[in-house]
Design a protein around this motif. Sequence first.
Motif, mmCIF file in Angstrom:
data_model
loop_
_atom_site.group_PDB
_atom_site.id
_atom_site.type_symbol
_atom_site.label_atom_id
_atom_site.label_comp_id
_atom_site.label_asym_id
_atom_site.label_seq_id
_atom_site.Cartn_x
_atom_site.Cartn_y
_atom_site.Cartn_z
ATOM 1 N N LEU A 82 -4.099 6.695 -7.821
ATOM 2 C CA LEU A 82 -2.688 6.577 -7.649
ATOM 3 C C LEU A 82 -1.696 6.415 -9.055
ATOM 4 C CD1 LEU A 82 -2.166 4.859 -4.392
ATOM 5 C CD2 LEU A 82 -2.213 7.266 -4.848
ATOM 6 N N LEU A 136 -1.161 12.902 -2.978
ATOM 7 C CA LEU A 136 -0.901 11.575 -3.536
ATOM 8 C C LEU A 136 0.522 10.856 -3.320
ATOM 9 C CD1 LEU A 136 -2.973 11.616 -6.787
ATOM 10 C CD2 LEU A 136 -3.736 11.095 -4.415
ATOM 11 N N SER A 149 1.336 7.698 -4.681
ATOM 12 C CA SER A 149 1.653 7.290 -6.176
ATOM 13 C C SER A 149 3.406 7.150 -6.525
ATOM 14 C CB SER A 149 1.388 8.915 -6.908
ATOM 15 O OG SER A 149 2.185 10.081 -6.364
#
Length: 1397
Positions: free
Chosen positions: A656, A578, A618
């Motif tokens: 996320l 991520l 993220s």
Amino acid sequence: MAESALHLVSEIGAQLGRQTRSGKDSILKSLKQVANALSEIEQPSSREAAKKLEATKKLEVAIKPLRKAILQSLLQHKDKEVRLLVAICISEMFRVMAPEPPFEDKYLRDIFKLIVSTFSELADSASPFFSRRVKILETVAQCKCCVIMLDIDCNDLVLEMFNVFFSVVRENHQQSLINHIMSIMTHILNEETSQTVLDVILRNLVKEGKGEPSASYKLAVCIIQNCAEKLEPYFCGFLTACILDRDAVENELKEFYHEIIFELFQCAPQMLLAVIPNLTHELLTDQVDVRIKAVNLIGKLLALPKHHVAQDYHDLFVEFLKRFSDKSVEVRVSALQCVKAFYMANPSGAESHEVLTAIEDRLLDFDDRVRTQAVIVACDLAQSNLKFVSPKLISQATERLRDKKVSVRKKALHKLVEVYRNYCNKCSEGHMTISDHFEQIPCKILMLCYDKDCKEFRSQNMELVLAEDLFPALLSVEERTRHWIHLFSLFTPLHVKAFSSILSQKRRLQKELQIYLALRREEKENGSEETQNRIKASIMKMAAFFPDPSKAEDSFHKLNQMKDNNTFKTLASLLDELQIRDAQTTRDKFLKTIGGRHPQYEFLCSLSSKCSYNIFGSDHIQCILDYLSSNRSGNKLLEASSANLLLAIISIYPSLLRGSEVQLQMLMEKNSQINDKLIEVLAKAGPHLSLKLSDIYPILERVCLEGSRMQAKFAVAAIAALAGVSEQFFFSELCKELVDSLHSRRNIPTVLQSLGCIAQYSVSTFEAQDGEITSYINEKIFQVDASDDLNSFNDTYGCSNSCKLKIYGLKTLIKSFLPHRATRIRQKINEVLDILSKMLQKGGAFDGVISCESDKAHIRLAAAKSVLQLSKRWDLHISTEIFRFTILTAKDSSFFVRRLFLDKTHKLLKEHAIPSRYACAFALATSDRLKDLQDNSFKYMAEFIKEYSREARIRQASAAQGGSITDYPAYIVVFLIYLLAHDTGFPHENCQDEELYVQFCSPLFHLLEALVSITIVDGDRDLVNDAHLLLLSIFRAIKKAEDVVDAQNTPKLHILADIGFSFVTSLNHNGVSSSHAPALILLPSSLYRANSGCLTRSSFDDCLLEKIIHMFKSCSSLPISSLPKRGRKCQEDDTQSKIIKNNTLNLAHGKQLDLSTTGTETQKNVSQYISVGHRRKRAVSSTASDSVGLRECSTINHQHGASKKSEKNLEKELLSSSCDSVTLRPSLAESHPSIQILERNAPSFKENLRDSSSIIAEPSNYLRAKLKDPCNITYDSGEVEVLCLETESCETTSNGPLVEREVVLSDESNTFQLPSSDSGEHFFHGSLKKAVDAIGDAATQQQKVSPFEECRKFSDRTTRLPAKAKKGRKTSVDTSASEVINLNENAVAKRTRRQKI
């Protein structure tokens, strides 16, 4: 003078003369001695003439033997070293004997030839003899003896020597050597100048290529500079002759005179004072190639630093600027290519400003090559000086991303991305700050997603631009996030839509890749055929997300055959990474591992990029939250932009946010102005977060009670997203709190919003408090007295607070009938519909409660919108009266009510969220008094016809969906005629005023014109032909039916049908036979029924009918803005500006039509259908009506057998469309949506409609089938189908023999069972289709046909229902009366029965 040296020279000279056959060594030894001796001898320098003469005589006597030896044998010696020593001796002799030559003239030619040959070896600086050759050169230069060559007419030797010097000079030569060469050449040129020698100099001046200047070039420059005054007349004469009449010049260098001018100007500009102004002559010549060369030359001259050509030769500069608008494209391009260097050399001068203006003008040039070059130049200038470049120049260059030429858009994209990357680097280095005009570049790039002209601009490719090209590869995530936040502050809704489209498409690929990887693992465990088929289907879906789907699909199949599991493991890990940094590291390692020689390397590069989190990760989310937490800038705009960006990302990638829950909660506790966005983020990402509802519930509860209505909406959604199965009690607690707050009259608007949202998420919770909530709304809100203190006027909404509360209360009730999930609702819909019916009647629900007309208008609008919302799922319960009052909102007395209602209707129809019959509102509004509303109505009607026509064809072509004649937009005529027939403004029975009829029927005429306009459907003849024939069938069917509510209105229906039939026939100039029209027409039995008596022709006067049609045709013209166009112009940020505002409707409408009516009986909620013609053959899937959004599917190809006359008409017809369609709106099916933006420069709608009438109107293949064997629809087993609805039945009026009448009782239950899935929304014909599906499942399998083929198999016998349902499925069919009437006979046979299947 050394006597010993003289003696030695004399002695050795005599010795050399005697030794004619001496060996080489002996000669070399003697010559070396002589050379050394000569070098010791000085020129006679005595000031006394007698002494000098005596010394000279001694010198002549001493060297005479040597001179004799040289001339007799040594001069012709073959040995190179001997000749070199001889040359040294000769040069020394010239020195000591100067100024007189030591040899007679007849020998000098050979002497100088030897010397020149010695010079030719100077290039070899590594030779052991190099120093001796340099010594000769030095001696010759000092004594200037080469000038003697001019006296003895050795010009060829002079020319040879010049050529030798230019050829042997090298960069590594010492400057003293070069100075000796220049001295020799300068002395000769100063003595005598010849054209041949000048040519040698000029040739070496211009032969220089790219790179560092050569030694020969430098030598030529030095010679010119040293002899400028001497050479100027020659050079100027030659160059001026070339400029004025090049063809008359006999010199090969004339081909290079522009280069000569440029080089001469750099080294000796004063030489060209008389030449440069003459270049104006070339700028004005008719020869394009000459103008191009002149422009290029002047451009280079202008770019020379410190020369100020633009100021010194201003007239020339002015003429140069005019070449930017030269009639020749090549000249304009050349001018643009020259200005970069000029601007960079003089960035601040007034002339540079004029050049920038010229570039800006060329960005709008009519030729794409010029625009392309202008974009290149503008971007190059920007990159050369980002900090001081003109914002206007960048802005105009960015606009070329909207250029009509694909090539220009491509180049603009490439160059502007380069500029933006450079700008990002400067910002990260601290050399620049973020500025709007550079941030507009990505904004405009995003708009390319709407460009369908070029596949490179599709979202599949634009994803790669955002991921890999837009930002520098090494730019940090923090810097990227800073730019994204600023970008989002500049976004319009169109930008957000394009942005979301790219992200959602990337997300869909990631999800599909996860499915594929799971299927692949499943296949390894059990390789069933079903799994393999699912893998193939998954591959097809994934391939659609690549620029070339067919190539991608082939690559996927090859990848699927690979045995290396590491590749698939890496792809799976990329889907789980991520963070953008980790994803990039994993991808780089993966690509390095497989290597560039891997057969699938290119495809795996693309696939790994698309499945990676390389646009947002993220870490981006963390940066956004950090920015919001610190609020470093204090900029409220950027704070809101950050929240919007966060919401946009989380809406697509909710996972996320995982790991940032605590920070999000802390932000929400601050109770900032962005809380509504943060709550919405929480609602979107709730299921993906490890956040306990109990931790966040107090905040959400407070928002539901005290926040804004928007915040409350998302707060309830967040609770629903976070609440597990065991936490549903939170809704009960919240609902009780809200009801208490309602009774306490605290923040009632927010409380009502919260209650309505709870009703959508938790039906059982709301129903537990339903009675109390409903009674409060009815008693304390709907019936609140006008003198109540809440009745203060609210300027923001244009209505009183009391009115607002009534609207909010209504919305709460409506939401309670529209839950988000499929569930059974026990509430009574009729009570709400009764309230809506009263509200629609001039706000009549609150007579005595509301007296303000503005409030009543808002109430009517809210009621109409509520009916539209309910029609999504409760359409079968909406009575004819409510439908009529809702449509008449388009004729409301209030302008804002009409406008907002039409906009809402358009939006819902575009989303396929309401039945198509509500499009009647557009037809009614085409006669609006206000021009903008009128134009919008034509536009909305055109878009509706285009989109729904294509959708109807798609459903026909799809075996899975099926189709119906009622799907076609032409079917709304059935409802429009009924509305017009019930209008109180209908002309009286004996009216003969054609103008009154034209005014009254103008909505019908406009709709019919649009339905048969070939322009609206982009030249699709089949759709227009089908609309013609379907309309004819509809009018025939109405003529055979009567009004189900008031039989006295039947003549009005027939009059309108007559008018419509004649009008459509008049638009069909190709003579298509009306017998080709469909025989089966379903009429809604809530409006029509079969005529109970003997049908006769209407008494409407044919002459009057012709006058009406003629009058409308002669004076009507639809606005240009109604014409849907295909093209890129929709990439404008301000799409509303596309509505044309300067066209007028020529029809004199006279008074405003009043289509409202009173005193009509409320229809009972039992809707039936009359089938005029024959019964449908096949079942129709309900999913056709349940679709939301447009899907891009292929259409049916209809082939027509046209007559010769029709073929000629086809050849004469010119169909054109100025631009292509663009994709704007994603559908729920996640296909590529499309939207049409209108353009200003279009032919008038009237002309287009006239043109469209010349189409070849042969029926489609599926129409022709009916001519052979018109039939009642039967199954293959020969059994007739029964149409079953919960509240609808079907009546059939037939051209064929009498068929039995089938009657089944209807279910009049007032409760409504929602479908089991969210997609199962009920539309007007939804239940009909579901009933047919049910019967289709019970019947034997049948062949799929289009609605226009419904009567292919006709049965003269009476058919029966299927004996039993399909095995494993129980079906109960209840239908009410279904009549079959022969249109050709007066006899009517009826029979009723009830059947259960």
